[in-house]
Design a protein around this motif. Sequence first.
Motif, short mmCIF file in Angstrom:
data_model
loop_
_atom_site.label_atom_id
_atom_site.label_comp_id
_atom_site.label_asym_id
_atom_site.label_seq_id
_atom_site.Cartn_x
_atom_site.Cartn_y
_atom_site.Cartn_z
N ILE A 249 2.81 37.60 2.02
CA ILE A 249 3.85 37.72 3.04
C ILE A 249 4.55 39.06 2.83
N LEU A 250 4.40 39.95 3.80
CA LEU A 250 4.94 41.31 3.71
C LEU A 250 6.29 41.39 4.41
N PRO A 251 7.18 42.28 3.94
CA PRO A 251 8.50 42.43 4.57
C PRO A 251 8.39 43.07 5.95
N GLY A 252 9.06 42.47 6.92
CA GLY A 252 9.00 42.98 8.28
C GLY A 252 10.35 43.46 8.77
N VAL A 253 10.35 43.98 9.97
CA VAL A 253 11.58 44.49 10.59
C VAL A 253 12.43 43.32 11.08
N THR A 254 13.67 43.60 11.38
CA THR A 254 14.56 42.60 11.97
C THR A 254 14.59 42.81 13.48
N VAL A 255 14.15 41.79 14.21
CA VAL A 255 14.15 41.83 15.68
C VAL A 255 15.50 41.32 16.16
N PRO A 256 16.28 42.15 16.87
CA PRO A 256 17.64 41.74 17.26
C PRO A 256 17.68 40.55 18.22
N LYS A 257 16.68 40.43 19.10
CA LYS A 257 16.68 39.35 20.07
C LYS A 257 15.38 38.56 19.93
N ALA A 258 15.50 37.40 19.31
CA ALA A 258 14.31 36.57 19.07
C ALA A 258 14.69 35.10 19.21
N LEU A 259 13.67 34.27 19.35
CA LEU A 259 13.85 32.83 19.44
C LEU A 259 12.99 32.17 18.37
N ASN A 260 13.59 31.27 17.62
CA ASN A 260 12.87 30.51 16.60
C ASN A 260 12.60 29.13 17.20
N ILE A 261 11.36 28.92 17.65
CA ILE A 261 11.03 27.72 18.41
C ILE A 261 10.07 26.83 17.61
N PRO A 262 9.95 25.55 17.98
CA PRO A 262 8.96 24.68 17.32
C PRO A 262 7.55 25.17 17.62
N ALA A 263 6.65 25.03 16.64
CA ALA A 263 5.26 25.46 16.85
C ALA A 263 4.60 24.67 17.97
N SER A 264 5.04 23.41 18.15
CA SER A 264 4.45 22.58 19.19
C SER A 264 4.79 23.05 20.59
N ALA A 265 5.80 23.94 20.73
CA ALA A 265 6.22 24.40 22.06
C ALA A 265 5.23 25.39 22.66
N LEU A 266 4.37 25.97 21.83
CA LEU A 266 3.40 26.94 22.33
C LEU A 266 2.12 26.21 22.71
N THR A 267 1.73 26.30 23.99
CA THR A 267 0.54 25.60 24.45
C THR A 267 -0.72 26.36 24.06
N GLN A 268 -1.87 25.71 24.23
CA GLN A 268 -3.13 26.35 23.92
C GLN A 268 -3.38 27.56 24.82
N GLU A 269 -2.80 27.53 26.00
CA GLU A 269 -2.96 28.67 26.92
C GLU A 269 -2.01 29.81 26.58
N GLY A 270 -1.12 29.60 25.60
CA GLY A 270 -0.18 30.66 25.20
C GLY A 270 1.12 30.65 25.98
N TYR A 271 1.46 29.52 26.63
CA TYR A 271 2.71 29.43 27.39
C TYR A 271 3.80 28.74 26.56
N VAL A 272 5.04 29.06 26.89
CA VAL A 272 6.20 28.31 26.41
C VAL A 272 6.96 27.87 27.65
N TRP A 273 7.19 26.53 27.77
CA TRP A 273 7.89 25.97 28.91
C TRP A 273 9.36 25.77 28.56
N TYR A 274 10.21 25.99 29.58
CA TYR A 274 11.65 25.81 29.37
C TYR A 274 12.28 25.32 30.67
N LEU A 275 13.50 24.82 30.56
CA LEU A 275 14.27 24.39 31.73
C LEU A 275 15.27 25.47 32.11
N ASP A 276 15.26 25.82 33.38
CA ASP A 276 16.27 26.81 33.82
C ASP A 276 17.59 26.11 34.11
N GLU A 277 18.54 26.87 34.63
CA GLU A 277 19.88 26.31 34.85
C GLU A 277 19.90 25.23 35.91
#
Length: 330
Positions: A249-277
């Motif tokens: 595990i190598l040291p990486g940069v700090t991304v100012p705007k990121a989301l830490n999401i559950p691994a299950s949220a990423l579909t096999q097609e590479g999508y992340v679904w969310y609810l809008d307002e």
Amino acid sequence: MTVETISVGPETVEVASFSEVRPRWSAELRAAVSGRINKVFDTALAGERVEAGATLITIENSRYVAELAAAELALKEAKLALWKAKNATTLARKEFERNNTTPPNDLALRLPELEIAQSRVTSVKSRVEAARRQLDDSTVTAPFSSFVAERFVSPGQSVNAGETLVKLVDDTTFELTVELGRRDWVLLQQPLPGQTAHVVSQDGETIAQATIRQAGGFLDEKTRQYKVFLEIDDPGPVPVLSGDFVRVILPGVTVPKALNIPASALTQEGYVWYLDENDRLQRVTPQVLYRRQDRIVIEAPEGADTWRIAVTPLVSFLPGQMARAKKAGI
């Protein structure tokens, strides 16, 4: 639909890759002199751990003892000849001084004989050093702390110069080489040399800290990937074994705007679904920065500071579809 409300925030990237642990030093010790194997010590048996300087094998050395004695005798004779030549030159010079005359040439002062005697001493000294080195080479010692990986000779066996005796592998300093693509390379914290990386076993346990020795000096000519070279010189309480397959595990940069999401949220097609307002389903194709166990860190999409992420998206989800949110863990 189960959702997890996640706020946009800074995340420090961890770039991970697999690598093989290799010893820094690995050597096949070969006979520097020929002769009969006199003794194979227990330290030379396969699997033994030996300290630097430990005696492994001795080769019958009477021949080399005799050669050293002859060379030392020749050196004494050469020094005697040099002393006589110096004395002759001194006497000749005093004779000309006493007669108040100038020597016609160097030959009159015996200088050529003196130069030859000096050169002979230098030559014989080199002969003595060579003979002493051969005598020393009849005793084979470990050049570094190591494990004996393999033994190739037995007592009584005759060997010639250049034949393999034992194979040693370093047991104190280990090296790792990690290859990364351009996408991962840009996420690393530069400059890399001197920084520390975590070495993790296949069971997920941190077994050592590795120091990055050098990185990115060239691309691999076959894979076109960047190479990072690391070393482990203080393995710690957990043993580090040569040949082990580990995760680095190598040291990486700090991304100012990121989301830490559950691994299950990423579909096999590479999508992340969310609810809008308006409680309608939407999807994005995020850039995955790295994975950590059952979580994934992605770059936050443009827009809101808080996102309601679908924890376990269904294949029946459609963009714009109304959905009722249920918080994770409830």
